[in-house]
Design an enzyme around this catalytic site. Structure first.
Site, PDB file in Angstrom:
ATOM      1  N   GLU A  95      10.024   0.989  10.458  1.00 56.12           N
ATOM      2  CA  GLU A  95      11.019   2.023  10.175  1.00 56.12           C
ATOM      3  C   GLU A  95      10.317   3.348  10.399  1.00 56.12           C
ATOM      4  OE1 GLU A  95      14.035   1.399   9.686  1.00 56.12           O
ATOM      5  OE2 GLU A  95      14.170  -0.593   8.796  1.00 56.12           O
ATOM      6  N   CYS A  97      13.628  10.639   6.786  1.00 56.62           N
ATOM      7  CA  CYS A  97      13.722  10.150   8.160  1.00 56.62           C
ATOM      8  C   CYS A  97      15.150  10.242   8.676  1.00 56.62           C
ATOM      9  CB  CYS A  97      13.215   8.719   8.231  1.00 56.62           C
ATOM     10  SG  CYS A  97      13.959   7.697   6.973  1.00 56.62           S
ATOM     11  N   GLU A 142      10.409  15.733  15.391  1.00 58.59           N
ATOM     12  CA  GLU A 142      10.741  15.562  13.975  1.00 58.59           C
ATOM     13  C   GLU A 142       9.903  16.564  13.175  1.00 58.59           C
ATOM     14  OE1 GLU A 142       9.289  12.025  11.857  1.00 58.59           O
ATOM     15  OE2 GLU A 142      11.273  11.875  10.954  1.00 58.59           O
ATOM     16  N   LYS A 196       0.840  -1.198   0.000  1.00 61.01           N
ATOM     17  CA  LYS A 196       0.000   0.000   0.000  1.00 61.01           C
ATOM     18  C   LYS A 196       0.873   1.245   0.000  1.00 61.01           C
ATOM     19  CE  LYS A 196      -1.871   2.694   3.043  1.00 61.01           C
ATOM     20  NZ  LYS A 196      -1.843   3.939   2.257  1.00 61.01           N
TER      21      LYS A 196
HETATM   22  P1  NAD Z   1       2.292   8.028   8.203  1.00 67.05           P
HETATM   23  O1  NAD Z   1       2.616   7.211   9.398  1.00 67.05           O
HETATM   24  O2  NAD Z   1       1.236   9.041   8.326  1.00 67.05           O
HETATM   25  O3  NAD Z   1       1.861   7.097   6.980  1.00 67.05           O
HETATM   26  C1  NAD Z   1       2.690   6.083   6.495  1.00 67.05           C
HETATM   27  C2  NAD Z   1       1.842   5.046   5.806  1.00 67.05           C
HETATM   28  O4  NAD Z   1       1.003   4.436   6.776  1.00 67.05           O
HETATM   29  C3  NAD Z   1       0.912   5.595   4.721  1.00 67.05           C
HETATM   30  O5  NAD Z   1       0.838   4.681   3.649  1.00 67.05           O
HETATM   31  C4  NAD Z   1      -0.423   5.674   5.452  1.00 67.05           C
HETATM   32  O6  NAD Z   1      -1.532   5.562   4.575  1.00 67.05           O
HETATM   33  C5  NAD Z   1      -0.341   4.461   6.350  1.00 67.05           C
HETATM   34  N1  NAD Z   1      -1.196   4.523   7.526  1.00 67.05           N
HETATM   35  C6  NAD Z   1      -1.662   5.622   8.168  1.00 67.05           C
HETATM   36  N2  NAD Z   1      -2.458   5.262   9.188  1.00 67.05           N
HETATM   37  C7  NAD Z   1      -2.499   3.912   9.202  1.00 67.05           C
HETATM   38  C8  NAD Z   1      -3.138   2.956  10.026  1.00 67.05           C
HETATM   39  N3  NAD Z   1      -3.923   3.299  11.049  1.00 67.05           N
HETATM   40  N4  NAD Z   1      -2.961   1.641   9.738  1.00 67.05           N
HETATM   41  C9  NAD Z   1      -2.162   1.257   8.726  1.00 67.05           C
HETATM   42  N5  NAD Z   1      -1.550   2.113   7.888  1.00 67.05           N
HETATM   43  C10 NAD Z   1      -1.690   3.439   8.140  1.00 67.05           C
HETATM   44  O7  NAD Z   1       3.685   8.670   7.737  1.00 67.05           O
HETATM   45  P2  NAD Z   1       3.938   9.658   6.532  1.00 67.05           P
HETATM   46  O8  NAD Z   1       3.462  10.998   6.976  1.00 67.05           O
HETATM   47  O9  NAD Z   1       3.428   9.079   5.258  1.00 67.05           O
HETATM   48  O10 NAD Z   1       5.541   9.615   6.449  1.00 67.05           O
HETATM   49  C11 NAD Z   1       6.348  10.392   7.237  1.00 67.05           C
HETATM   50  C12 NAD Z   1       6.921   9.597   8.408  1.00 67.05           C
HETATM   51  O11 NAD Z   1       7.590   8.434   7.944  1.00 67.05           O
HETATM   52  C13 NAD Z   1       7.963  10.386   9.159  1.00 67.05           C
HETATM   53  O12 NAD Z   1       7.777  10.243  10.536  1.00 67.05           O
HETATM   54  C14 NAD Z   1       9.264   9.732   8.753  1.00 67.05           C
HETATM   55  O13 NAD Z   1      10.323   9.864   9.652  1.00 67.05           O
HETATM   56  C15 NAD Z   1       8.854   8.319   8.575  1.00 67.05           C
HETATM   57  N6  NAD Z   1       9.810   7.613   7.718  1.00 67.05           N
HETATM   58  C16 NAD Z   1      10.670   6.704   8.276  1.00 67.05           C
HETATM   59  C17 NAD Z   1      11.602   6.049   7.490  1.00 67.05           C
HETATM   60  C18 NAD Z   1      12.569   5.037   8.053  1.00 67.05           C
HETATM   61  O14 NAD Z   1      13.107   4.276   7.283  1.00 67.05           O
HETATM   62  N7  NAD Z   1      12.779   4.996   9.343  1.00 67.05           N
HETATM   63  C19 NAD Z   1      11.653   6.316   6.137  1.00 67.05           C
HETATM   64  C20 NAD Z   1      10.771   7.236   5.610  1.00 67.05           C
HETATM   65  C21 NAD Z   1       9.833   7.872   6.415  1.00 67.05           C
END
Ligand code: NAD
Length: 462
Positions: free
Chosen positions: A237, A271, A364, A162
């Site tokens: 992650e 991230c 962050e 997804k």
């Molecule tokens: P997010 O957590 O809002 O969403 C990430 C994904 O999770 C999306 O596909 C979203 O649709 C899905 N999601 C949201 N709610 C959900 C739920 N209740 N159940 C299942 N899936 C759900 O994050 P974002 O805003 O898309 O991305 C930014 C974040 O990602 C930042 O905190 C960043 O640090 C982190 N990030 C971490 C890494 C790493 O490798 N550690 C890499 C990239 C981004």
């Protein structure tokens, strides 16, 4: 963009963040549709797990070749959909190809042990888990997807992936390329939709054996709790607040010229962004002086141009979040430039002096905003670097190798670079300490995270 239109009950628009124009619309799939895709993947898994390692490897190589021949198309999709600079986007598509090639070498080598024991022998097998659900954020849609799906497929799992709601286009195209490469129908499925419906179904559906989640710490911790109900495997992650630690003995001019790339790449939506710069007090002013010219010279603008170093933020919502960290009266030391007019632009922004309790220092931001803090000595640098619930990445700039090693061992973080800002090399492990995640992606052992060890005793006495 017509090919992305399905027969959806509902859709959401896909926006170009550099122009704010609508460039397509994709399906927002329902719970029932998600279940159908998971069932299809579960069925496909039964045949995929039996495909010989050599044939699995060949199919993954073919997939990699197709990504290679479509590198420019995939890169252009990412420029249009995520506002990534064209040079970054080309690297990202190339990274998907490389990750697929790397893990194409894995199925034939993922062998177990043979352990002689009294009365016979034990042999171990790495059995695939089943259907793996991969949930991807919007900041690096292509590479992050591939870090999950390439080793998962190599280990013999079926995948349901997804993408984030706002950046689905490259994942959908990768799904098409996988089919074109000959991966059997149902083995690699891309399903668009909301996190709370499609993503959460990966957590609750009994036929999804593992969830591989990249995203925010808030959602990640809920996913981990949800997976606990079925003792479902999970890799997380999550977020970061990484430190770029600059000692007085380094070439300050060079460290200052490289610092913008360490935090403003991908408009800070990384991230691994080194969003806290810690500078030894004796060179603090000198660093800021050189850093200012590096920041004001950082080229922000049209992501299509090869000379552009930073594009827009991904969405208006993300811009509003970033703006909230730079309110009226914020201690702005200096700012770079950015276009005005349409597009979700925000200039590279440096906050100093700041207090350790400031929101911008603790949270962050996920945008082009960095704080600069002085430190006194090695111990102080390590203590400030560790003063965060996160532990994903970081950099150490020093000419003293012993110090580099001491500080690298002292910082509680999964990925550190000395005299560099690089974090991710697909043939080395990647992941976070503390609230930055659990488990590791990439590297030679990634298949172990997508398989379970089976131990079989064979008697020699019957
Ligand atoms: P997010 O957590 O809002 O969403 C990430 C994904 O999770 C999306 O596909 C979203 O649709 C899905 N999601 C949201 N709610 C959900 C739920 N209740 N159940 C299942 N899936 C759900 O994050 P974002 O805003 O898309 O991305 C930014 C974040 O990602 C930042 O905190 C960043 O640090 C982190 N990030 C971490 C890494 C790493 O490798 N550690 C890499 C990239 C981004």
């Amino acid at each position: 963009m017509a090919r992305f239109r399905a027969r959806p009950m509902s859709t959401f628009d896909v926006i170009n963040p550099a122009t704010e124009s609508t460039i397509g619309s994709v399906a927002s799939h329902s719970l029932e549709e998600t279940d159908r895709v998971i069932e299809k993947a579960a069925l496909a898994f039964e045949s995929w797990r039996k495909v010989s390692p050599g044939d699995r490897a060949r199919l993954l190589r073919r997939f990699a070749d197709l990504v290679d021949t479509h590198q420019e198309e995939l890169a252009q999709l990412e420029v249009a959909n995520a506002g990534h600079t064209i040079s970054n986007a080309r690297w990202e598509a190339g990274n998907v190809r490389d990750v697929l090639n790397y893990y194409a070498g894995a199925p034939e080598r993922h062998s177990g042990l043979q352990i002689p024991v009294e009365g016979g022998i034990n042999v171990t097998f790495h059995e695939p888990l089943g259907v793996v659900g991969i949930i991807v954020p919007w900041n690096f849609p292509m590479p992050i997807a591939s870090w999950g799906f390439a080793p998962a497929l190599a280990a013999g799992n079926a995948v349901v992936l997804k993408p984030a709601e706002i950046t689905p286009l490259s994942a959908l195209r990768l799904g098409e390329l996988a089919l074109e490469a000959g991966l059997p129908e149902g083995v690699f499925n891309v399903i668009t939709g909301s996190g709370s419906i499609v993503g959460w179904r990966f957590v609750t559906h009994e036929k999804v054996a593992k969830v591989c989640f990249t995203g925010s710490t808030d959602v990640g911790s809920r996913i981990m709790a949800g997976c606990a109900d079925q003792v479902k495997r999970v890799t997380l992650e999550l977020g970061g607040k990484s430190a770029n630690v600059i000692f007085a003995d380094t070439d300050i001019e060079m460290a200052a010229s490289r610092a913008p790339g360490g935090v403003f790449d991908n408009a800070g939506q990384d991230c691994c962004a080194r969003s806290r710069i810690l500078v030894e007090r004796s060179v603090y002013e000198k660093f800021l002086e050189h850093f200012e010219s590096a920041v004001t010279g950082f080229v922000v603008g049209d992501p299509q141009l090869e000379t552009t170093e930073m594009g827009p933020l991904v969405s208006d919502e993300q811009r509003r979040i970033v703006e909230s960290y730079v309110p009226e009266g914020a201690p702005i030391a200096f700012q770079g430039n950015c276009p005005t007019g349409p597009g979700f632009w925000f200039p590279p922004t440096v906050l100093a002096p700041v207090s350790p309790t400031d929101r911008a220092v603790r949270e962050e931001i996920f945008g082009p905003v960095v704080v600069v803090l002085p430190f006194e000595d090695e111990a102080d640098a390590i203590s400030i670097a560790n003063n965060t619930p996160f532990g994903l990445s970081g950099s150490i700039w020093t000419e003293n190798l012993g110090r580099a090693l001491r500080v690298a061992r002292g910082i509680d973080s999964g990925n550190l670079s000395v005299n560099s800002h690089s974090s991710v090399r697909y043939w080395t492990p990647f992941g976070g300490f503390k609230q930055s995640g659990i488990g590791r992606e990439l590297g030679p052992d990634a298949l172990d995270a997508f398989s379970d060890v089976k131990n079989v005793f064979i008697s020699s006495e019957s």
